[in-house]
Every structure is written in structure tokens, then in C-alpha cells.
Write an enzyme that holds these catalytic residues in place. Structure first.
Site: not given
Ligand code: C2G
Length: 137
Positions: A46, A44
Site C-alpha cells: 500500500k 502491505k
Molecule cells: N474502512 C471502512 N470503510 C471504508 C474504508 C475503510 O470501514 N470505506 C475501515 C477498514 O475496514 C479498516 C479501517 O477503516 O478497519 C482502516 O482502513 P485502511 O486504512 O484501508 O486500513 P487497511 O489497509 O485495511 O489496514 O493490520 C490491519 C491493517 O493495517 C488494516
């Protein structure tokens, strides 16, 4: 028993993550979180501060989370929905539409993302805080 499934990296846990997990759990009775492994984070593009096991320990301590499973690929969601009998797949709306292909397997709900907070921003705040402490030493 309504089973909810969501995925993410959940690094440097913050209230945006908690808001998502709390609202996801409120949609049913049992919340399963697919937690991105360190290898999948590389896919990803990340880089997380905490390792998979550290992030797993933190997530498992949250009252809204019932089960944490490893997320190792983009392709595993269909299998996971069937295997864990998920009724609803939930993601923040920064993913709006990206997982609609799963609608044949279960309901898809995108929840409004919590504004102004992210793991990256949290790390910036922490670094600024530490820099200020050192300034006054
Ligand atoms: N999230 C949120 N508000 C934020 C930050 C994150 O609602 N300020 C939500 C994201 O939309 C996601 C969840 O928290 O649904 C986890 O966010 P991340 O850890 O950034 O996950 P991400 O990198 O988006 O990975 O297959 C899907 C991926 O693994 C998602």
C-alpha cells in the site's frame, strides 16, 4: 475502562474511516489506533499519499482517538492487546474472519465497512476536481 484497539493506514482520511473510528470508540472508553508505518505499508503493498507522521497528526486530532501507536508488522497484535490491555479488537468487515485467532486474547468485532468510499477513490475525486478547475482557467 473498556479499551478498544484497531489498526489501519488511514490515508487521505475520509468519512469511512471516521465512521469506523466513531463506532469503535462507542464500544468502550479508550480507543487505541495502530497506524501502519510507511515501511509496513510497503509490506502491505500500500502506498500512502501522506507520511506516517502526517497521518498520525491527523488521527490524533480526531475526538474518538485516544492513542496512536505505530503498526510495524502483522505479528504485533497479540503483544499490543496484552501491553495496552485491549478488551475489544475492532476492524472493518473487509477483514471479516482474518483476525479471529486473536479471540483468545480479547473480543473481536468486525464492523460493516462504509460503502463507496476509499482513500484511492478519494484521490481520484480530488484529481478530477483539480483537472476541472484547470479546464476553466
Ligand atoms: N474502512 C471502512 N470503510 C471504508 C474504508 C475503510 O470501514 N470505506 C475501515 C477498514 O475496514 C479498516 C479501517 O477503516 O478497519 C482502516 O482502513 P485502511 O486504512 O484501508 O486500513 P487497511 O489497509 O485495511 O489496514 O493490520 C490491519 C491493517 O493495517 C488494516
Amino acid at each position: 475502562m473498556k479499551r478498544i484497539l484497531t489498526y489501519g493506514t488511514f490515508d487521505v482520511l475520509h468519512y469511512g474511516h471516521i465512521n469506523l473510528l466513531k463506532r469503535a470508540k462507542a464500544l468502550g472508553d479508550y480507543l487505541i489506533v495502530g497506524l501502519s508505518t510507511d515501511n509496513f505499508n510497503n509490506i502491505k503493498n500500500k502506498k500512502s499519499y501522506y507520511s506516517f507522521y502526517q497521518r498520525k497528526l491527523i488521527l490524533e486530532s480526531i475526538r474518538y482517538v485516544d492513542l496512536v501507536i505505530p503498526e510495524e508488522s502483522w505479528e504485533q497484535k497479540i503483544h499490543d492487546i496484552k501491553f495496552y490491555k485491549a478488551d475489544i479488537f475492532v476492524m472493518g468487515d473487509d477483514w471479516e474472519g482474518k483476525f479471529d485467532f486473536l479471540s483468545k486474547q480479547c473480543d473481536i468485532i468486525y464492523l460493516p465497512r462504509t460503502p463507496e468510499i476509499s482513500s484511492t477513490q478519494t484521490r481520484v475525486y480530488i484529481n478530477e476536481y483539480i483537472a476541472n478547475i484547470n479546464l476553466y482557467k
